[in-house]
Design an enzyme around this catalytic site. Structure first.
Site, PDB file in Angstrom:
ATOM      1  N   ASN A  19     100.810  24.087  10.453  1.00 41.22           N
ATOM      2  CA  ASN A  19     101.382  22.788  10.799  1.00 41.22           C
ATOM      3  C   ASN A  19     102.034  22.150   9.588  1.00 41.22           C
ATOM      4  O   ASN A  19     101.736  22.501   8.449  1.00 41.22           O
ATOM      5  CB  ASN A  19     100.297  21.866  11.354  1.00 41.22           C
ATOM      6  CG  ASN A  19      99.759  22.368  12.679  1.00 41.22           C
ATOM      7  OD1 ASN A  19     100.528  22.762  13.552  1.00 41.22           O
ATOM      8  ND2 ASN A  19      98.454  22.383  12.829  1.00 41.22           N
ATOM      9  N   CYS A  20     102.906  21.193   9.875  1.00 44.14           N
ATOM     10  CA  CYS A  20     103.623  20.439   8.861  1.00 44.14           C
ATOM     11  C   CYS A  20     102.640  19.918   7.811  1.00 44.14           C
ATOM     12  O   CYS A  20     101.581  19.412   8.184  1.00 44.14           O
ATOM     13  CB  CYS A  20     104.353  19.281   9.538  1.00 44.14           C
ATOM     14  SG  CYS A  20     105.382  18.313   8.440  1.00 44.14           S
ATOM     15  N   PRO A  21     102.941  20.079   6.548  1.00 43.82           N
ATOM     16  CA  PRO A  21     104.176  20.531   5.912  1.00 43.82           C
ATOM     17  C   PRO A  21     104.170  22.000   5.504  1.00 43.82           C
ATOM     18  O   PRO A  21     105.081  22.453   4.822  1.00 43.82           O
ATOM     19  CB  PRO A  21     104.258  19.646   4.675  1.00 43.82           C
ATOM     20  CG  PRO A  21     102.824  19.536   4.238  1.00 43.82           C
ATOM     21  CD  PRO A  21     102.042  19.469   5.545  1.00 43.82           C
ATOM     22  N   ASP A  46     104.939  25.418  15.060  1.00 47.62           N
ATOM     23  CA  ASP A  46     104.897  23.961  14.920  1.00 47.62           C
ATOM     24  C   ASP A  46     106.229  23.372  15.393  1.00 47.62           C
ATOM     25  O   ASP A  46     107.275  23.669  14.810  1.00 47.62           O
ATOM     26  CB  ASP A  46     104.643  23.592  13.462  1.00 47.62           C
ATOM     27  CG  ASP A  46     104.517  22.094  13.233  1.00 47.62           C
ATOM     28  OD1 ASP A  46     104.683  21.312  14.194  1.00 47.62           O
ATOM     29  OD2 ASP A  46     104.255  21.704  12.085  1.00 47.62           O
TER      30      ASP A  46
END
Length: 83
Positions: A19-21, A46
């Site tokens: 997931n981000c980042p 994501d």
């Protein structure tokens, strides 16, 4: 012009499940390791990569050759700038 799936790539980044980042952080490292003009395939799950990866390419002057979505998986082909 060939379909991206048929183009030979110089590297593949599998960011599935991240997931981000994390996907963009990993992309930054992988693109750095490519030769100028090299083609990187990115595989991600994501949804935020739909926004983040195109912006990454614009900001760092890399070419987003193509992007696709296949059943919740996001695919990107990025050509490293030649500078």
């Amino acid at each position: 012009m060939s379909h991206p799936e048929e183009m030979p790539v110089d590297g593949t980044l599998d960011a599935t499940g991240l997931n981000c980042p994390e996907p963009v952080m990993m992309l930054h490292q992988h693109i750095r390791d490519l030769p100028p003009g090299g083609l990187l395939k990115v595989i991600a799950t994501d949804p935020s990569t739909r926004r983040d990866i195109p912006k990454f390419c614009v900001f760092l002057d890399h070419e987003l050759v193509d992007q696709q979505e296949q059943a919740g998986t996001y695919l990107y082909w990025i050509r490293k700038n030649s500078v």
